[in-house]
Write a protein that holds these residues in place. Structure first.
Motif, mmCIF file in Angstrom:
data_model
loop_
_atom_site.group_PDB
_atom_site.id
_atom_site.type_symbol
_atom_site.label_atom_id
_atom_site.label_comp_id
_atom_site.label_asym_id
_atom_site.label_seq_id
_atom_site.Cartn_x
_atom_site.Cartn_y
_atom_site.Cartn_z
ATOM 1 N N ALA A 1 0.847 -1.188 0.000
ATOM 2 C CA ALA A 1 0.000 0.000 0.000
ATOM 3 C C ALA A 1 0.888 1.244 0.000
ATOM 4 O O ALA A 1 1.940 1.265 0.628
ATOM 5 C CB ALA A 1 -0.898 -0.014 1.220
ATOM 6 N N THR A 2 0.449 2.260 -0.738
ATOM 7 C CA THR A 2 1.262 3.477 -0.804
ATOM 8 C C THR A 2 0.946 4.423 0.347
ATOM 9 O O THR A 2 1.723 5.306 0.649
ATOM 10 C CB THR A 2 0.969 4.257 -2.104
ATOM 11 O OG1 THR A 2 -0.425 4.279 -2.296
ATOM 12 C CG2 THR A 2 1.651 3.638 -3.289
ATOM 13 N N SER A 3 -0.210 4.197 0.983
ATOM 14 C CA SER A 3 -0.645 5.156 1.993
ATOM 15 C C SER A 3 0.350 5.232 3.146
ATOM 16 O O SER A 3 1.020 4.257 3.474
ATOM 17 C CB SER A 3 -2.011 4.746 2.522
ATOM 18 O OG SER A 3 -1.951 3.404 2.920
ATOM 19 N N ALA A 4 0.394 6.380 3.735
ATOM 20 C CA ALA A 4 1.296 6.566 4.869
ATOM 21 C C ALA A 4 0.775 5.769 6.055
ATOM 22 O O ALA A 4 -0.428 5.693 6.287
ATOM 23 C CB ALA A 4 1.362 8.045 5.212
ATOM 24 N N LEU A 5 1.672 5.130 6.762
ATOM 25 C CA LEU A 5 1.268 4.349 7.928
ATOM 26 C C LEU A 5 2.001 4.900 9.140
ATOM 27 O O LEU A 5 3.120 5.382 9.017
ATOM 28 C CB LEU A 5 1.675 2.884 7.746
ATOM 29 C CG LEU A 5 1.114 2.137 6.540
ATOM 30 C CD1 LEU A 5 1.824 0.801 6.380
ATOM 31 C CD2 LEU A 5 -0.378 1.922 6.715
ATOM 32 N N ASP A 6 1.359 4.773 10.320
ATOM 33 C CA ASP A 6 2.114 5.166 11.508
ATOM 34 C C ASP A 6 3.192 4.107 11.742
ATOM 35 O O ASP A 6 3.130 3.005 11.191
ATOM 36 C CB ASP A 6 1.178 5.306 12.711
ATOM 37 C CG ASP A 6 0.473 4.018 13.013
ATOM 38 O OD1 ASP A 6 1.112 3.125 13.606
ATOM 39 O OD2 ASP A 6 -0.705 3.877 12.615
ATOM 40 N N SER A 7 4.180 4.439 12.554
ATOM 41 C CA SER A 7 5.357 3.569 12.610
ATOM 42 C C SER A 7 5.028 2.192 13.196
ATOM 43 O O SER A 7 5.597 1.191 12.790
ATOM 44 C CB SER A 7 6.485 4.239 13.382
ATOM 45 O OG SER A 7 6.033 4.589 14.653
ATOM 46 N N ARG A 8 4.043 2.148 14.109
ATOM 47 C CA ARG A 8 3.713 0.835 14.681
ATOM 48 C C ARG A 8 3.071 -0.060 13.610
ATOM 49 O O ARG A 8 3.419 -1.223 13.444
ATOM 50 C CB ARG A 8 2.763 1.025 15.865
ATOM 51 C CG ARG A 8 2.371 -0.290 16.444
ATOM 52 C CD ARG A 8 1.648 -0.197 17.754
ATOM 53 N NE ARG A 8 1.009 -1.482 17.973
ATOM 54 C CZ ARG A 8 -0.163 -1.617 18.555
ATOM 55 N NH1 ARG A 8 -0.822 -0.570 18.970
ATOM 56 N NH2 ARG A 8 -0.665 -2.816 18.711
ATOM 57 N N THR A 9 2.122 0.525 12.868
ATOM 58 C CA THR A 9 1.467 -0.245 11.804
ATOM 59 C C THR A 9 2.484 -0.670 10.767
ATOM 60 O O THR A 9 2.480 -1.801 10.293
ATOM 61 C CB THR A 9 0.359 0.605 11.138
ATOM 62 O OG1 THR A 9 -0.458 1.122 12.162
ATOM 63 C CG2 THR A 9 -0.461 -0.216 10.167
ATOM 64 N N GLU A 10 3.375 0.239 10.432
ATOM 65 C CA GLU A 10 4.393 -0.099 9.436
ATOM 66 C C GLU A 10 5.232 -1.285 9.929
ATOM 67 O O GLU A 10 5.532 -2.203 9.169
ATOM 68 C CB GLU A 10 5.290 1.108 9.145
ATOM 69 C CG GLU A 10 6.520 0.684 8.352
ATOM 70 C CD GLU A 10 7.037 1.702 7.360
ATOM 71 O OE1 GLU A 10 6.507 2.818 7.320
ATOM 72 O OE2 GLU A 10 7.986 1.354 6.636
ATOM 73 N N ARG A 11 5.567 -1.263 11.229
ATOM 74 C CA ARG A 11 6.375 -2.364 11.765
ATOM 75 C C ARG A 11 5.593 -3.674 11.690
ATOM 76 O O ARG A 11 6.108 -4.717 11.300
ATOM 77 C CB ARG A 11 6.789 -2.056 13.206
ATOM 78 C CG ARG A 11 7.940 -2.932 13.668
ATOM 79 C CD ARG A 11 8.391 -2.623 15.077
ATOM 80 N NE ARG A 11 7.311 -2.818 16.047
ATOM 81 C CZ ARG A 11 6.764 -1.832 16.759
ATOM 82 N NH1 ARG A 11 7.188 -0.603 16.628
ATOM 83 N NH2 ARG A 11 5.792 -2.083 17.621
ATOM 84 N N GLU A 12 4.290 -3.593 12.046
ATOM 85 C CA GLU A 12 3.475 -4.816 12.019
ATOM 86 C C GLU A 12 3.334 -5.360 10.608
ATOM 87 O O GLU A 12 3.406 -6.559 10.379
ATOM 88 C CB GLU A 12 2.096 -4.544 12.637
ATOM 89 C CG GLU A 12 2.204 -4.430 14.141
ATOM 90 C CD GLU A 12 0.882 -4.100 14.808
ATOM 91 O OE1 GLU A 12 0.808 -4.285 16.027
ATOM 92 O OE2 GLU A 12 -0.054 -3.647 14.125
ATOM 93 N N ILE A 13 3.122 -4.463 9.663
ATOM 94 C CA ILE A 13 3.005 -4.899 8.266
ATOM 95 C C ILE A 13 4.319 -5.513 7.814
ATOM 96 O O ILE A 13 4.348 -6.545 7.147
ATOM 97 C CB ILE A 13 2.638 -3.717 7.351
ATOM 98 C CG1 ILE A 13 1.296 -3.155 7.765
ATOM 99 C CG2 ILE A 13 2.685 -4.123 5.881
ATOM 100 C CD1 ILE A 13 0.199 -3.219 6.767
ATOM 101 N N GLN A 14 5.407 -4.869 8.190
ATOM 102 C CA GLN A 14 6.721 -5.377 7.790
ATOM 103 C C GLN A 14 6.947 -6.779 8.353
ATOM 104 O O GLN A 14 7.421 -7.677 7.661
ATOM 105 C CB GLN A 14 7.819 -4.410 8.271
ATOM 106 C CG GLN A 14 9.185 -4.737 7.711
ATOM 107 C CD GLN A 14 9.179 -4.908 6.200
ATOM 108 O OE1 GLN A 14 8.495 -4.167 5.512
ATOM 109 N NE2 GLN A 14 9.887 -5.891 5.691
#
Ligand code: ATP
Length: 297
Positions: free
Chosen positions: A217-230
């Motif tokens: 997804a291109t949308s900006a994510l908060d850092s926690r969500t980004e970590r979880e997605i990663q």
């Protein structure tokens, strides 16, 4: 009763097949624009996946013969490895994934999986071997459990929980009043882009395909969500051949190889560190991201 059961069962099967293709198709972007249908060869054989190596060999492609989009594209993803594709909008990133899924046939070159040309295999077997996690997953107006189970209809409740754990969406589901029975979709709880993507990841973990196509997804994510997605992406791509259209630095840094695509050509390739050292386009993209500008990786 058995006379009724068999056709009904068959109907259920057909229904599931159609819905499965619809799900896969929510990724298919401009399918409706397609003028020619891809047909199986009369002597098409099922794809036999061993390691799951993906190879693009001197691929040329254009949606319209008058406008070539991909030019002489060659790369390969070794079994179980991850290749990330980055590049500006319109570079041809999604086109490349549509070609692997064989929504379109190429005009020159070949696409091979474990040495088999994808034009020689049945589309059904090809699509069974590839799991897609699209940018924007369309969820059914059903429970979360139903939406995850979709990846493998005979999955048990425990399988679903486990897939949700791997996809880092279990914590979110557990705090909903109705848990896994919560209705989602247009008429239920609206999930955020990141949550939907993790449901799609859980679904794909259940499907367990040897090859993965991931469109971040291109949308900006908060850092926690980004970590979880990663973490979810790492989980799902482990030991699976993965082609990812990457928009996050965290994804490209971990990729075995990065392809920088521009106007349908690979202009740079290599691992993160070596691309940074080359001080070229990738380096400039990286700098822009570090500066926090909203452009792609
Ligand atoms: P983005 O990051 O914006 O999604 P992309 O790198 O994925 O871009 P593609 O979607 O692969 O780019 O598009 C590459 C080119 O192909 C674009 O110039 C686009 O206009 C063209 N194109 C894409 N889909 C079609 C289609 N269905 N019919 C004709 N041209 C198309």
């Amino acid at each position: 009763l058995i006379q009724l059961f068999v056709p009904l069962n068959l109907l259920g099967f057909v229904y599931r097949e159609i819905r499965q293709s619809l799900i896969d198709m929510d990724y298919l972007f401009g399918l409706l624009d397609r003028d020619q249908e891809i047909a199986d060869k009369v002597d098409a054989v099922p794809l036999v996946v061993k390691g799951g190596e993906v190879r693009f060999q001197a691929v040329d492609f254009g949606y319209d013969p008058r406008r070539q989009i991909l030019h002489d594209l060659s790369f390969h993803v070794p079994p179980g490895k991850t290749v990330a594709i980055v590049g500006p909008s319109g570079a041809g990133k999604s086109t490349l994934s549509r070609i692997l899924y064989r929504f379109y046939d190429i005009t020159a070159g070949a696409v091979l999986i474990d040495g088999m040309d994808i034009r020689d295999v049945t589309q059904k077997s090809l699509r069974q071997a590839i799991g897609i996690v699209p940018q924007d997953t369309v969820l059914f107006n059903e429970s979360i459990a139903y939406n995850i189970r979709y990846g493998r209809p005979d999955a048990s409740d425990e399988d679903i929980r486990q897939a949700a754990r791997f996809a880092r969406i279990d914590g979110f589901i557990d705090q909903l009043p109705d848990g896994y029975e919560t209705l989602v979709g247009e008429r239920g709880l609206k999930l955020s882009g990141g949550e939907k993507q993790r449901v799609a990841i859980a679904r794909t973990i259940l499907k367990d395909p040897p090859i993965l196509l991931l469109d971040e997804a291109t949308s900006a994510l908060d850092s926690r969500t980004e970590r979880e997605i990663q973490e979810a992406i790492e989980q799902i791509s482990r030991n699976r051949t993965t082609l990812v259209i990457a928009h996050r630095l965290s994804t490209v840094v971990n990729a075995d190889e990065i392809l920088v695509l521009d106007q349908g050509r690979i202009i740079e390739r290599g691992a993160h560190e070596s691309l940074l050292l080359a001080q070229g386009t990738y380096h400039a993209m990286w700098q822009r991201q570090l500066d926090g500008s909203p452009s792609d990786v």
